[in-house]
Design a protein around this motif. Structure first.
Motif, PDB file in Angstrom:
ATOM      1  N   VAL A   1      14.498 -41.506   8.385  1.00 42.83           N
ATOM      2  CA  VAL A   1      14.157 -40.360   7.538  1.00 42.83           C
ATOM      3  C   VAL A   1      14.190 -39.072   8.366  1.00 42.83           C
ATOM      4  O   VAL A   1      14.685 -38.032   7.903  1.00 42.83           O
ATOM      5  CB  VAL A   1      12.773 -40.557   6.871  1.00 42.83           C
ATOM      6  N   THR A   2      13.715 -39.163   9.591  1.00 45.91           N
ATOM      7  CA  THR A   2      13.708 -37.980  10.466  1.00 45.91           C
ATOM      8  C   THR A   2      15.131 -37.491  10.739  1.00 45.91           C
ATOM      9  O   THR A   2      15.406 -36.279  10.662  1.00 45.91           O
ATOM     10  CB  THR A   2      12.983 -38.302  11.791  1.00 45.91           C
ATOM     11  N   VAL A   3      16.033 -38.403  11.040  1.00 50.90           N
ATOM     12  CA  VAL A   3      17.424 -38.018  11.295  1.00 50.90           C
ATOM     13  C   VAL A   3      18.008 -37.322  10.059  1.00 50.90           C
ATOM     14  O   VAL A   3      18.629 -36.259  10.160  1.00 50.90           O
ATOM     15  CB  VAL A   3      18.271 -39.258  11.677  1.00 50.90           C
ATOM     16  N   ALA A   4      17.769 -37.899   8.892  1.00 46.27           N
ATOM     17  CA  ALA A   4      18.340 -37.327   7.664  1.00 46.27           C
ATOM     18  C   ALA A   4      17.737 -35.961   7.353  1.00 46.27           C
ATOM     19  O   ALA A   4      18.452 -35.030   6.948  1.00 46.27           O
ATOM     20  CB  ALA A   4      18.114 -38.281   6.496  1.00 46.27           C
ATOM     21  N   MET A   5      16.424 -35.808   7.545  1.00 45.68           N
ATOM     22  CA  MET A   5      15.802 -34.525   7.234  1.00 45.68           C
ATOM     23  C   MET A   5      16.177 -33.454   8.267  1.00 45.68           C
ATOM     24  O   MET A   5      16.214 -32.270   7.947  1.00 45.68           O
ATOM     25  CB  MET A   5      14.273 -34.671   7.123  1.00 45.68           C
TER      26      MET A   5
ATOM     27  N   PHE B   1      13.878 -35.347   0.641  1.00 43.45           N
ATOM     28  CA  PHE B   1      12.948 -36.276   1.303  1.00 43.45           C
ATOM     29  C   PHE B   1      12.734 -37.529   0.452  1.00 43.45           C
ATOM     30  O   PHE B   1      12.779 -38.655   0.952  1.00 43.45           O
ATOM     31  CB  PHE B   1      11.616 -35.561   1.563  1.00 43.45           C
ATOM     32  N   LEU B   2      12.519 -37.339  -0.839  1.00 44.12           N
ATOM     33  CA  LEU B   2      12.282 -38.482  -1.732  1.00 44.12           C
ATOM     34  C   LEU B   2      13.515 -39.384  -1.799  1.00 44.12           C
ATOM     35  O   LEU B   2      13.397 -40.614  -1.747  1.00 44.12           O
ATOM     36  CB  LEU B   2      11.912 -37.983  -3.132  1.00 44.12           C
ATOM     37  N   ASP B   3      14.696 -38.779  -1.909  1.00 44.50           N
ATOM     38  CA  ASP B   3      15.942 -39.550  -1.976  1.00 44.50           C
ATOM     39  C   ASP B   3      16.161 -40.366  -0.710  1.00 44.50           C
ATOM     40  O   ASP B   3      16.489 -41.556  -0.757  1.00 44.50           O
ATOM     41  CB  ASP B   3      17.153 -38.614  -2.153  1.00 44.50           C
TER      42      ASP B   3
ATOM     43  N   ALA C   1      16.227 -45.386   2.189  1.00 49.90           N
ATOM     44  CA  ALA C   1      15.960 -46.082   3.460  1.00 49.90           C
ATOM     45  C   ALA C   1      15.109 -47.320   3.244  1.00 49.90           C
ATOM     46  O   ALA C   1      15.282 -48.336   3.925  1.00 49.90           O
ATOM     47  CB  ALA C   1      15.279 -45.129   4.438  1.00 49.90           C
ATOM     48  N   VAL C   2      14.183 -47.261   2.293  1.00 55.50           N
ATOM     49  CA  VAL C   2      13.310 -48.412   2.038  1.00 55.50           C
ATOM     50  C   VAL C   2      14.007 -49.423   1.136  1.00 55.50           C
ATOM     51  O   VAL C   2      14.141 -50.607   1.480  1.00 55.50           O
ATOM     52  CB  VAL C   2      11.981 -47.959   1.388  1.00 55.50           C
ATOM     53  N   GLU C   3      14.484 -48.953  -0.010  1.00 55.80           N
ATOM     54  CA  GLU C   3      14.940 -49.888  -1.044  1.00 55.80           C
ATOM     55  C   GLU C   3      16.343 -50.409  -0.781  1.00 55.80           C
ATOM     56  O   GLU C   3      16.655 -51.556  -1.112  1.00 55.80           O
ATOM     57  CB  GLU C   3      14.856 -49.217  -2.418  1.00 55.80           C
ATOM     58  N   MET C   4      17.192 -49.567  -0.205  1.00 56.86           N
ATOM     59  CA  MET C   4      18.559 -50.006   0.061  1.00 56.86           C
ATOM     60  C   MET C   4      18.681 -50.638   1.438  1.00 56.86           C
ATOM     61  O   MET C   4      19.283 -51.698   1.600  1.00 56.86           O
ATOM     62  CB  MET C   4      19.537 -48.819  -0.040  1.00 56.86           C
ATOM     63  N   ASP C   5      18.087 -49.974   2.443  1.00 57.56           N
ATOM     64  CA  ASP C   5      18.302 -50.421   3.816  1.00 57.56           C
ATOM     65  C   ASP C   5      17.176 -51.306   4.335  1.00 57.56           C
ATOM     66  O   ASP C   5      17.294 -51.880   5.423  1.00 57.56           O
ATOM     67  CB  ASP C   5      18.479 -49.202   4.738  1.00 57.56           C
ATOM     68  N   GLY C   6      16.100 -51.416   3.578  1.00 58.11           N
ATOM     69  CA  GLY C   6      15.019 -52.313   3.979  1.00 58.11           C
ATOM     70  C   GLY C   6      14.301 -51.908   5.253  1.00 58.11           C
ATOM     71  O   GLY C   6      13.717 -52.737   5.942  1.00 58.11           O
ATOM     72  N   LEU C   7      14.326 -50.611   5.554  1.00 56.39           N
ATOM     73  CA  LEU C   7      13.698 -50.158   6.799  1.00 56.39           C
ATOM     74  C   LEU C   7      12.196 -50.035   6.624  1.00 56.39           C
ATOM     75  O   LEU C   7      11.698 -49.702   5.551  1.00 56.39           O
ATOM     76  CB  LEU C   7      14.281 -48.804   7.217  1.00 56.39           C
ATOM     77  N   GLN C   8      11.479 -50.280   7.714  1.00 63.88           N
ATOM     78  CA  GLN C   8      10.045 -50.048   7.710  1.00 63.88           C
ATOM     79  C   GLN C   8       9.581 -49.603   9.082  1.00 63.88           C
ATOM     80  O   GLN C   8      10.342 -49.629  10.046  1.00 63.88           O
ATOM     81  CB  GLN C   8       9.282 -51.291   7.254  1.00 63.88           C
ATOM     82  N   GLY C   9       8.329 -49.158   9.145  1.00 63.78           N
ATOM     83  CA  GLY C   9       7.722 -48.761  10.423  1.00 63.78           C
ATOM     84  C   GLY C   9       8.506 -47.669  11.118  1.00 63.78           C
ATOM     85  O   GLY C   9       8.964 -46.714  10.487  1.00 63.78           O
ATOM     86  N   ASP C  10       8.664 -47.816  12.445  1.00 67.84           N
ATOM     87  CA  ASP C  10       9.326 -46.776  13.234  1.00 67.84           C
ATOM     88  C   ASP C  10      10.784 -46.600  12.826  1.00 67.84           C
ATOM     89  O   ASP C  10      11.312 -45.481  12.868  1.00 67.84           O
ATOM     90  CB  ASP C  10       9.260 -47.110  14.729  1.00 67.84           C
TER      91      ASP C  10
END
Ligand SMILES: [Zn+2]
Length: 280
Positions: free
Chosen positions: A239-243, A217-219, A224-233
């Motif tokens: 993250v949901t797809v990956a988990m 989850f942490l990875d 997703a935030v730092e590399m892909d710049g994703l936010q919000g939904d």
């Protein structure tokens, strides 16, 4: 040993039946489930001798009021669990009342006896030993081992989710990982773990599974935030797809989703190195 699963919210309580009484571990969340749990106790035709609380989250103590139904029964917890439940009660009322209405009890009941780390508690011919874990899955966790019964058994609360998605919003992931290591060191290898959510499991491999879930989850969140710049939904969806690749189940998935934004804030993750690079 009887497992009781809430209908309002999928959380377990346990009934430890002895020759002379019943000890209940945790109490589920809502009024109707607390009542149903009490009926399960009464059906055993033995007195409710004590209640043990594992940790500070409301899905484990909210049912206490209707479970007791006015009875004077000792409710045991380590001091840290008791303190956090009382400290956070007003905040939990604000969150849970709109979600659950009258199912969240108007008057909450709190532990009324405190125990220290390692204390042995003899009640109704059963002996329990409490381990004070401190912050972990919740702001304060503990677990209870049952020493009578012939085989090693432990009520671990939400230290481990039984192959279900996890709640990480309280942010004490490093302490949680340390608690998993501690349990691995201290439990006999053939211990049966009775979790707050899902089926009991015998053996300690699930402790490693839970640690891997947290690390994954942490990875995923960091990337997703730092590399892909994703936010919000978009962030929550990624993250949901990956988990769900890690754990192909919808059980308690909403708890994991609720954890994304609090954990992003907790980790102080900065958005979008990749996007920033593009922009410059
Ligand atoms: Zn829980």
């Amino acid at each position: 040993m009887h497992r009781f699963q809430g209908s309002l919210f999928p959380v377990n309580a346990y009934l430890v039946e002895t020759a002379t009484g019943v000890v209940v571990v945790d109490s589920t969340l809502g009024v109707s489930d607390g009542r149903a749990l009490r009926r399960r106790v009464d059906a055993l035709k033995k007195p409710l001798a004590a209640i043990l609380i594992t940790h500070s989250h409301p899905d484990h103590y909210g049912g206490l009021t209707s479970l007791l139904d006015g009875a004077d029964v000792p409710i045991y917890a380590v001091a840290g669990v008791n303190d956090v439940i009382r400290r956070d009660d007003a905040a939990k009322e604000q969150i849970l009342r709109p979600m659950f209405g009258d199912e969240w009890p108007a008057a909450r009941t709190f532990p009324n006896r405190t125990v220290r780390d390692g204390e042995r508690l003899s009640v109704a011919d059963a002996v329990f030993v409490v381990t004070d874990l401190g912050p972990g899955e919740s702001a304060y966790d503990s677990l209870w081992r049952l020493e009578t019964g012939g085989v090693p058994q432990a009520f671990v609360g939400d230290l481990v989710f039984s192959h279900m998605h996890a709640y990480l919003a309280d942010g004490f992931y490093d302490r949680w990982l340390a608690n998993l290591e501690r349990a691995k060191r201290e439990f006999p290898t053939d211990t049966t773990l009775f979790m707050g959510h899902g089926e009991p499991v015998t053996g300690l491999a699930i402790l490693d599974w839970q640690a891997t879930y947290i690390e994954r989850f942490l990875d995923v969140l960091r990337s997703a935030v730092e590399m892909d710049g994703l936010q919000g939904d978009a962030l929550a969806d990624a993250v949901t797809v990956a988990m769900k690749e890690f754990l192909p189940s919808d059980d308690l998935l909403f708890l994991m989703r609720l954890s994304i934004e609090p954990m992003r804030a907790r980790l102080d993750l900065r958005y979008g190195k990749r996007l920033a690079n593009v922009a410059t």
